[in-house]
Motif scaffolding. Structure first.
Motif, short mmCIF file in Angstrom:
data_model
loop_
_atom_site.label_atom_id
_atom_site.label_comp_id
_atom_site.label_asym_id
_atom_site.label_seq_id
_atom_site.Cartn_x
_atom_site.Cartn_y
_atom_site.Cartn_z
N ALA A 18 0.84 -1.21 0.00
CA ALA A 18 0.00 0.00 0.00
C ALA A 18 0.87 1.26 0.00
O ALA A 18 0.54 2.25 -0.66
CB ALA A 18 -0.94 0.00 1.20
N ALA A 21 2.27 1.67 -3.44
CA ALA A 21 1.20 2.08 -4.36
C ALA A 21 0.64 3.45 -4.00
O ALA A 21 -0.29 3.93 -4.66
CB ALA A 21 0.09 1.03 -4.36
N ARG A 22 1.17 4.07 -2.95
CA ARG A 22 0.69 5.40 -2.51
C ARG A 22 -0.80 5.39 -2.22
O ARG A 22 -1.56 6.24 -2.69
CB ARG A 22 1.01 6.46 -3.58
CG ARG A 22 2.50 6.60 -3.90
CD ARG A 22 3.27 7.16 -2.70
NE ARG A 22 4.67 7.40 -2.98
CZ ARG A 22 5.69 6.63 -2.55
NH1 ARG A 22 5.46 5.54 -1.84
NH2 ARG A 22 6.93 6.96 -2.83
N LEU A 23 -1.21 4.36 -1.47
CA LEU A 23 -2.60 4.26 -1.04
C LEU A 23 -2.65 4.22 0.47
O LEU A 23 -1.93 3.44 1.10
CB LEU A 23 -3.24 2.96 -1.57
CG LEU A 23 -3.64 2.88 -3.03
CD1 LEU A 23 -4.03 1.45 -3.37
CD2 LEU A 23 -4.78 3.84 -3.35
N GLU A 24 -3.48 5.06 1.07
CA GLU A 24 -3.71 4.98 2.51
C GLU A 24 -4.92 4.07 2.73
O GLU A 24 -6.00 4.37 2.23
CB GLU A 24 -4.00 6.39 3.05
CG GLU A 24 -4.08 6.44 4.55
CD GLU A 24 -4.36 7.87 5.03
OE1 GLU A 24 -3.41 8.52 5.50
OE2 GLU A 24 -5.51 8.33 4.89
N LEU A 25 -4.71 2.98 3.45
CA LEU A 25 -5.81 2.05 3.70
C LEU A 25 -6.21 2.12 5.17
O LEU A 25 -5.35 2.23 6.04
CB LEU A 25 -5.38 0.61 3.37
CG LEU A 25 -4.94 0.31 1.94
CD1 LEU A 25 -4.57 -1.17 1.80
CD2 LEU A 25 -6.01 0.67 0.93
N GLU A 29 -9.89 -1.84 5.58
CA GLU A 29 -9.49 -2.07 4.18
C GLU A 29 -8.27 -2.99 4.12
O GLU A 29 -8.17 -3.83 3.23
CB GLU A 29 -9.14 -0.74 3.50
CG GLU A 29 -10.35 0.03 3.00
CD GLU A 29 -9.96 1.35 2.34
OE1 GLU A 29 -10.48 1.63 1.26
OE2 GLU A 29 -9.12 2.08 2.90
N PRO A 97 2.78 20.79 -1.96
CA PRO A 97 3.35 21.08 -0.64
C PRO A 97 4.87 21.13 -0.71
O PRO A 97 5.48 20.57 -1.63
CB PRO A 97 2.90 19.90 0.23
CG PRO A 97 1.85 19.20 -0.54
CD PRO A 97 2.06 19.52 -1.98
N GLU B 335 -5.69 17.67 0.71
CA GLU B 335 -4.49 18.39 1.20
C GLU B 335 -3.86 17.66 2.37
O GLU B 335 -4.55 17.00 3.16
CB GLU B 335 -4.87 19.82 1.62
CG GLU B 335 -5.37 20.70 0.48
CD GLU B 335 -4.31 21.03 -0.56
OE1 GLU B 335 -3.11 20.77 -0.32
OE2 GLU B 335 -4.67 21.55 -1.64
N LEU B 342 -0.16 13.56 0.91
CA LEU B 342 -1.09 14.11 -0.08
C LEU B 342 -1.44 13.03 -1.12
O LEU B 342 -2.61 12.81 -1.44
CB LEU B 342 -0.48 15.34 -0.76
CG LEU B 342 -1.35 16.08 -1.79
CD1 LEU B 342 -0.96 17.56 -1.83
CD2 LEU B 342 -1.25 15.49 -3.18
N ARG B 344 -1.17 9.74 -0.80
CA ARG B 344 -1.86 8.58 -0.22
C ARG B 344 -3.31 8.91 0.13
O ARG B 344 -4.21 8.09 -0.08
CB ARG B 344 -1.12 8.09 1.03
CG ARG B 344 0.30 7.61 0.71
CD ARG B 344 0.92 6.91 1.89
NE ARG B 344 0.35 5.57 2.02
CZ ARG B 344 0.54 4.80 3.09
NH1 ARG B 344 1.25 5.23 4.11
NH2 ARG B 344 0.02 3.59 3.14
N LYS B 345 -3.55 10.10 0.64
CA LYS B 345 -4.91 10.47 1.02
C LYS B 345 -5.76 10.76 -0.22
O LYS B 345 -6.94 10.41 -0.28
CB LYS B 345 -4.89 11.68 1.95
CG LYS B 345 -4.40 11.35 3.35
CD LYS B 345 -4.30 12.59 4.22
CE LYS B 345 -3.53 12.32 5.50
NZ LYS B 345 -4.19 11.30 6.37
N ARG B 347 -5.40 9.47 -3.24
CA ARG B 347 -5.72 8.22 -3.93
C ARG B 347 -6.70 7.36 -3.11
O ARG B 347 -7.54 6.66 -3.67
CB ARG B 347 -4.44 7.47 -4.26
CG ARG B 347 -3.63 8.19 -5.36
CD ARG B 347 -2.16 7.79 -5.39
NE ARG B 347 -1.93 6.40 -5.73
CZ ARG B 347 -1.90 5.92 -6.98
NH1 ARG B 347 -2.12 6.74 -8.01
NH2 ARG B 347 -1.67 4.65 -7.21
N ALA B 348 -6.58 7.44 -1.77
CA ALA B 348 -7.51 6.71 -0.92
C ALA B 348 -8.93 7.23 -1.10
O ALA B 348 -9.88 6.46 -1.17
CB ALA B 348 -7.09 6.82 0.55
#
Lengths: 101, 486
Positions: A18, A21-25, A29, A97, B335, B342, B344-345, B347-348
């Protein structure tokens, strides 16, 4: 309900993938993903019934690279409409950012 | 002209438009009224483009009045919402692209626009074309025009349903593992996935780049032949697009199948498939035999491995293709204090469950330590699947199979079991892995009146032979087509 102890993949690996893959689960999940991936990886195991030691991989099919063109620089005639799709833009730049401390 | 002109085929409408017995504006209005009437039942569209369509129709009428207009001039079409359309939002049925407005047209959209085609709207799909039922849309599922309690198939479910319900005369879809053919089969319309590289993909959101291909849906095989000719051909903006000349597909429709060798692979008539489907497909094959074709048994022994190979290759490619949705240049952003959070949130929040599942599987298959065991293994099995077809085509001209093992299933029936959903593409996936053209057309109805699809598979760049065979079946009149019930 899947548990952490599985054959093909464990919860730490799910978290690592995760991140890649740059996914926050969420915790839920992660558990669901663990079960789903376990089921898929068990299913694709059937490929190991085949001896492919002497088989070349296929990455592409069809007429590949058939179309060539001159490498000519073209200008974008409408940068503002492209930037209009950006969540945050300034002048002709995308804003992000701070990336350097 | 009667107001039910939305029921016309492209072939019929083209004739009436040319003779000026029907105007493009009348025809477009009829389709837009039809959309208004049945859309609440179906949800075929994410965006309906009424004003734009009427403006295009008025322009088409000016060209038609001068004479010599191109074949699709004034024809109302629906476009899967995965094609970039200049000035009209293109969502891929994803929250992450909810407000994305492309600044350019996909090459095929530009070509159709130049022909004077009318775009009535952007059709619903599974998010990023990932699914077999159009239930994975962030804009709600599309329902089957033959029974609104059932799915339209997917991922091009909106495009298939819109044609079946006469909301447009033809439509465009994409097919990575069956996403044109399976919904065509479920909705009782015709759809063709051309040979890999036959049609430009520039401006079409990528799912799995070694498998994705663009193709049309129509009410008849002839309509698909007409549309394919306008779509196919070289594109300087897509280096994977073939430079071979484009045949006149319509001219190939001779109605003749005498002497044609039709291969029937035993591996495509499997245990557990719906009996009505098997019977209808076997009856269609028997019809070809009685019309003078020769039926030969062929074997595609690696068919049972296709779904496994596909779900490693397609998800691996998808995980790379979908990296671009990061909340920076377009789409939704959540944001955060730093860039990693940024991403991860964003894409989630932006991706749905199935897209996340496929990104995860693909990332895993490409990750250090697993690449050889999963991704490379799948690519080697792909070679074996392609070889099966090469050998089969040494002794037949085309292959006839069912398009899907069942007719359309009920909404929700397979949503809790991803693998069961994946297996609904069991007969279409190997065709993408081998890069071949496949045509799906109706060949019967099950006991509950749901359409059954016949699949005709050709050798690479063999679109003409499968279109000829499909058209011959259609013209024989052996099947009485039942209209959708909506």
């Amino acid at each position: 309900m899947a548990t952490e102890k599985t054959n093909k993949i464990n919860l730490d690996q799910v978290r690592h993938i995760a991140l890649l893959a740059r996914l926050e689960l969420t915790a839920d999940e992660e558990q669901r993903m663990l079960g789903d991936l376990e089921q898929m990886l068990e299913y694709v195991d059937k490929l190991n019934e085949l001896d492919t030691a002497a088989v070349e991989p296929t990455a592409q099919v069809g007429d590949i690279g058939a179309a060539m063109r001159d490498d000519v620089v073209a200008t974008c005639d409408d940068p503002q409409s492209i930037l209009a799709n950006a969540p945050d833009a300034r002048e002709q730049m995308f804003k992000v950012p701070k990336i350097i401390e | 002209m009667a107001t039910d002109s939305f029921r016309l085929t492209i072939t019929e409408a083209r004739e009436l438009l040319r003779k000026r017995e029907l105007s493009a504006v009348e025809l477009t209005r009829a389709c837009l009224d039809r959309i208004d009437a049945v859309e609440p039942l179906l949800n075929s569209f994410i965006t309906v483009c009424a004003d734009e369509a009427l403006a295009q129709a008025r322009e088409a009428d000016r060209r038609l009045a001068k004479g010599g207009a191109p074949p699709l001039c004034g024809i109302p079409l629906a476009i899967k919402d995965i094609y970039a359309t200049r000035g009209v939002r293109t969502t891929c049925a994803s929250k992450i692209l909810e407000n994305f407005v492309p600044t350019y047209d996909a090459t095929v959209i530009a070509r159709l626009r130049a022909e004077g085609a009318v775009f009535v709207g952007k059709a619903n799909l599974d998010e990023f074309a990932m699914g077999s039922s159009t239930e994975n849309s962030a804009f709600g599922p599309t329902r089957n025009p033959y029974d609104t309690q059932r799915v339209a198939g997917g991922s091009s479910g909106g495009s298939a349903a819109a044609v079946a319900a006469d909301q447009c005369l033809g439509s465009l879809g994409t097919d990575t593992g069956g996403s044109i053919r399976e919904p065509a089969s479920f909705c009782g319309v015709v759809g063709i996935k051309p040979t890999y590289s036959r049609v430009s993909r520039f401006g079409i959101v990528a799912y799995a780049s070694s498998l994705d291909q663009v193709g049309p849906f129509g009410k008849t095989v002839r309509d698909c032949a007409i549309m394919l000719r306008s779509l196919a051909g070289a594109d300087p903006a897509d280096s994977t697009c073939s430079t071979r000349p484009v045949p006149d597909y319509e001219a190939a429709l001779s109605g003749e199948v005498k002497g044609m060798r039709i291969g029937v692979p035993k591996e495509f008539f499997v245990e557990g498939m719906q009996a009505d489907v098997e019977n209808a497909v076997r009856a269609a094959i028997a019809h070809y035999q009685s019309a003078g074709a020769r039926v030969v048994e062929v074997s595609l022994p690696h068919t049972q491995y296709a779904v496994a190979a596909y779900y490693l290759i397609a998800t691996a490619e998808a995980s790379a293709n979908l990296e671009r949705y990061d909340g920076i240049r377009y789409g939704v952003r959540v944001e955060a204090d730093n860039l990693l959070d940024l991403y991860r949130k964003t894409r989630a929040r932006g991706f749905g469950a199935e897209v996340k599942r496929r990104i995860m599987l693909g990332t895993f298959a490409l990750s250090t330590g697993y690449y050889d065991a999963y991704y490379l293994k799948a690519q080697k099995v792909r070679t074996l699947i392609k070889r099966d077809f090469d050998q089969a085509f040494a002794c037949c001209d085309l292959i006839a199979t069912p398009t899907a093992p069942t007719t359309a299933f009920r909404l929700g029936e397979k949503m809790s079991d991803p693998l069961q959903m994946y297996l609904s593409d069991i007969f279409t996936i190997s065709v993408n892995l081998a890069g071949l053209p496949g045509l799906a057309l109706p060949c019967g109805y099950d006991a509950e009146g749901m359409p059954i699809g016949l699949q005709l598979i050709g050798p690479a760049f063999g679109e003409e032979i499968i279109l000829r065979a499909g058209d011959a079946y259609e013209r024989s009149g052996v099947l009485t087509r039942k209209p959708a019930v909506v």
